[in-house]
Scaffold this motif. Structure first.
Motif, PDB file in Angstrom:
ATOM      1  N   LEU A 286       4.724  -0.468 -12.038  1.00 14.23           N
ATOM      2  CA  LEU A 286       3.888  -1.644 -11.836  1.00 14.23           C
ATOM      3  C   LEU A 286       4.505  -2.611 -10.830  1.00 14.23           C
ATOM      4  N   LEU A 287       5.777  -2.938 -10.975  1.00 14.39           N
ATOM      5  CA  LEU A 287       6.401  -3.903 -10.068  1.00 14.39           C
ATOM      6  C   LEU A 287       6.427  -3.401  -8.626  1.00 14.39           C
ATOM      7  N   PRO A 288       6.767  -2.139  -8.367  1.00 11.18           N
ATOM      8  CA  PRO A 288       6.682  -1.650  -6.982  1.00 11.18           C
ATOM      9  C   PRO A 288       5.253  -1.710  -6.424  1.00 11.18           C
ATOM     10  N   TRP A 289       4.263  -1.446  -7.273  1.00 10.78           N
ATOM     11  CA  TRP A 289       2.871  -1.515  -6.818  1.00 10.78           C
ATOM     12  C   TRP A 289       2.519  -2.954  -6.436  1.00 10.78           C
ATOM     13  N   ILE A 290       2.924  -3.904  -7.270  1.00  8.55           N
ATOM     14  CA  ILE A 290       2.674  -5.310  -6.958  1.00  8.55           C
ATOM     15  C   ILE A 290       3.381  -5.698  -5.665  1.00  8.55           C
ATOM     16  N   GLY A 291       4.604  -5.209  -5.479  1.00 11.77           N
ATOM     17  CA  GLY A 291       5.339  -5.510  -4.255  1.00 11.77           C
ATOM     18  C   GLY A 291       4.629  -4.993  -3.013  1.00 11.77           C
ATOM     19  N   ARG A 292       4.067  -3.786  -3.098  1.00  5.82           N
ATOM     20  CA  ARG A 292       3.326  -3.246  -1.950  1.00  5.82           C
ATOM     21  C   ARG A 292       2.080  -4.076  -1.672  1.00  5.82           C
ATOM     22  N   ARG A 293       1.377  -4.478  -2.724  1.00  5.11           N
ATOM     23  CA  ARG A 293       0.166  -5.295  -2.532  1.00  5.11           C
ATOM     24  C   ARG A 293       0.522  -6.628  -1.877  1.00  5.11           C
ATOM     25  N   ALA A 294       1.624  -7.227  -2.327  1.00  2.00           N
ATOM     26  CA  ALA A 294       2.011  -8.538  -1.818  1.00  2.00           C
ATOM     27  C   ALA A 294       2.397  -8.497  -0.351  1.00  2.00           C
ATOM     28  N   THR A 295       2.870  -7.356   0.117  1.00  2.00           N
ATOM     29  CA  THR A 295       3.310  -7.232   1.514  1.00  2.00           C
ATOM     30  C   THR A 295       2.324  -6.441   2.370  1.00  2.00           C
ATOM     31  N   GLY A 296       1.161  -6.094   1.793  1.00  2.00           N
ATOM     32  CA  GLY A 296       0.146  -5.391   2.562  1.00  2.00           C
ATOM     33  C   GLY A 296       0.486  -3.950   2.875  1.00  2.00           C
ATOM     34  N   ARG A 297       1.354  -3.351   2.066  1.00  2.00           N
ATOM     35  CA  ARG A 297       1.731  -1.960   2.293  1.00  2.00           C
ATOM     36  C   ARG A 297       0.999  -1.033   1.319  1.00  2.00           C
ATOM     37  N   SER A 298       1.013   0.259   1.643  1.00  2.00           N
ATOM     38  CA  SER A 298       0.391   1.268   0.798  1.00  2.00           C
ATOM     39  C   SER A 298       1.326   2.455   0.671  1.00  2.00           C
ATOM     40  N   SER A 299       1.205   3.166  -0.443  1.00  2.00           N
ATOM     41  CA  SER A 299       2.024   4.364  -0.636  1.00  2.00           C
ATOM     42  C   SER A 299       1.696   5.443   0.383  1.00  2.00           C
ATOM     43  N   GLY A 300       0.528   5.339   1.039  1.00  2.00           N
ATOM     44  CA  GLY A 300       0.141   6.338   2.027  1.00  2.00           C
ATOM     45  C   GLY A 300       0.465   5.964   3.457  1.00  2.00           C
ATOM     46  N   ASP A 301       1.093   4.797   3.674  1.00  2.00           N
ATOM     47  CA  ASP A 301       1.404   4.374   5.039  1.00  2.00           C
ATOM     48  C   ASP A 301       2.310   5.411   5.719  1.00  2.00           C
ATOM     49  N   GLY A 302       1.908   5.807   6.913  1.00  2.00           N
ATOM     50  CA  GLY A 302       2.710   6.752   7.680  1.00  2.00           C
ATOM     51  C   GLY A 302       2.549   8.204   7.272  1.00  2.00           C
ATOM     52  N   ARG A 303       1.724   8.483   6.286  1.00  2.00           N
ATOM     53  CA  ARG A 303       1.524   9.857   5.827  1.00  2.00           C
ATOM     54  C   ARG A 303       0.254  10.446   6.423  1.00  2.00           C
ATOM     55  N   GLY A 304       0.339  11.709   6.740  1.00  2.00           N
ATOM     56  CA  GLY A 304      -0.837  12.444   7.171  1.00  2.00           C
ATOM     57  C   GLY A 304      -1.291  13.383   6.068  1.00  2.00           C
ATOM     58  N   PRO A 305      -2.431  14.003   6.228  1.00  2.00           N
ATOM     59  CA  PRO A 305      -2.916  14.947   5.208  1.00  2.00           C
ATOM     60  C   PRO A 305      -2.023  16.176   5.119  1.00  2.00           C
TER      61      PRO A 305
END
Length: 258
Positions: free
Chosen positions: A231-250
């Motif tokens: 939960l805390l890492p997810w909140i951190g990504r939301r707060a900084t406008g990042r996503s777990s998929g940033d920089g990833r391709g299919p």
């Protein structure tokens, strides 16, 4: 030749659900399999030479899936498309299921224009999930839109709202957001049943009895671990406008045989 035998190209689009988190290949723990790979394997047993592409990327919002993946899926000229997106939008504050449905409908229109069979998914009933009750109303509204879109566009619907077998915690990874390996296995069988693909196993086979239910203290410890680890890492990504998929391709950008 029946409809399934005419499927020579299958394309999966969406987010982490279709990418396959957290279902690693046994010999490649950093590469995820997931229900879509498993479904492709089942289809290939019936149609050797089946070409399969998986364009799904974790963390993507519906608009990102539509902008980035739908045009590529159209280019691949598929016979079958599985399309599930909007879940990441739903868990964000202020999500508008009515507006999301407009975007989803236009994407389905474009996919159906290729002549492909399009399979879409309702969301799970989040009442059965430990952290999902707060979005249940929005999810139900979105589901009703998806069913209306399917009726209007001639899509196949995989109904997950009524699939209570997935209410068991063993269907879910410890992050409480993604299916476990067993959950993905059952999901592949669920989709196969919906599209009329004969399979030998049952997705709704009863779960083995649990040895014991966790007590209150154990559950609170699990909640604390989950909050720190996920939960805390997810909140951190939301707060900084990042996503777990940033920089990833299919993981499978091109339709190739398995």
């Amino acid at each position: 030749m029946d409809e399934l035998e005419r499927i020579s190209t299958y394309v999966a689009i969406g987010d982490s659900f279709s990418e396959g988190l957290n279902d690693p290949y046994p010999d490649e723990p950093d590469r995820f399999r997931g229900w879509a790979d498993r479904l492709a394997e089942l289809l290939a047993e019936r149609s050797p030479g089946l070409r399969y592409a998986n364009l799904a990327v974790r963390g993507k919002l519906l608009r990102q899936v539509v902008d980035d993946q739908v045009p590529r899926a159209v280019e691949l000229d598929p016979d079958l498309v599985t399309f599930c997106a909007g879940g990441n939008d739903m868990i964000r504050p202020g999500a508008d299921p009515d507006a999301l449905a407009v975007v989803f409908d236009d994407a389905v229109r474009r996919l159906r224009a290729t002549g492909a069979r399009v399979v879409i998914f309702t969301g799970f009933d989040t009442r059965g999930l430990r952290t999902g009750g707060r979005i249940r109303g929005k999810a139900a509204t979105y589901n009703m839109h998806l069913r209306a879109i399917a009726d209007r566009r001639g899509c196949t619907v995989v109904d997950l709202w009524s699939a209570t077998i997935f209410n068991d915690p063993r269907a879910w990874y410890e992050d409480r957001l993604h299916l476990s390996s067993e959950g993905h296995r059952r999901m592949a069988l669920r989709v196969a049943e919906t599209i009329g693909l004969p399979v030998k196993e049952s997705w709704h086979e009863p779960w083995p009895p649990l040895d014991a239910r966790p007590d209150w203290l154990t559950m609170r410890r699990e909640d604390l671990y989950w909050a720190r680890a996920y939960l805390l890492p997810w909140i951190g990504r939301r707060a900084t406008g990042r996503s777990s998929g940033d920089g990833r391709g299919p993981k499978r950008p091109t339709a190739l045989p398995l």
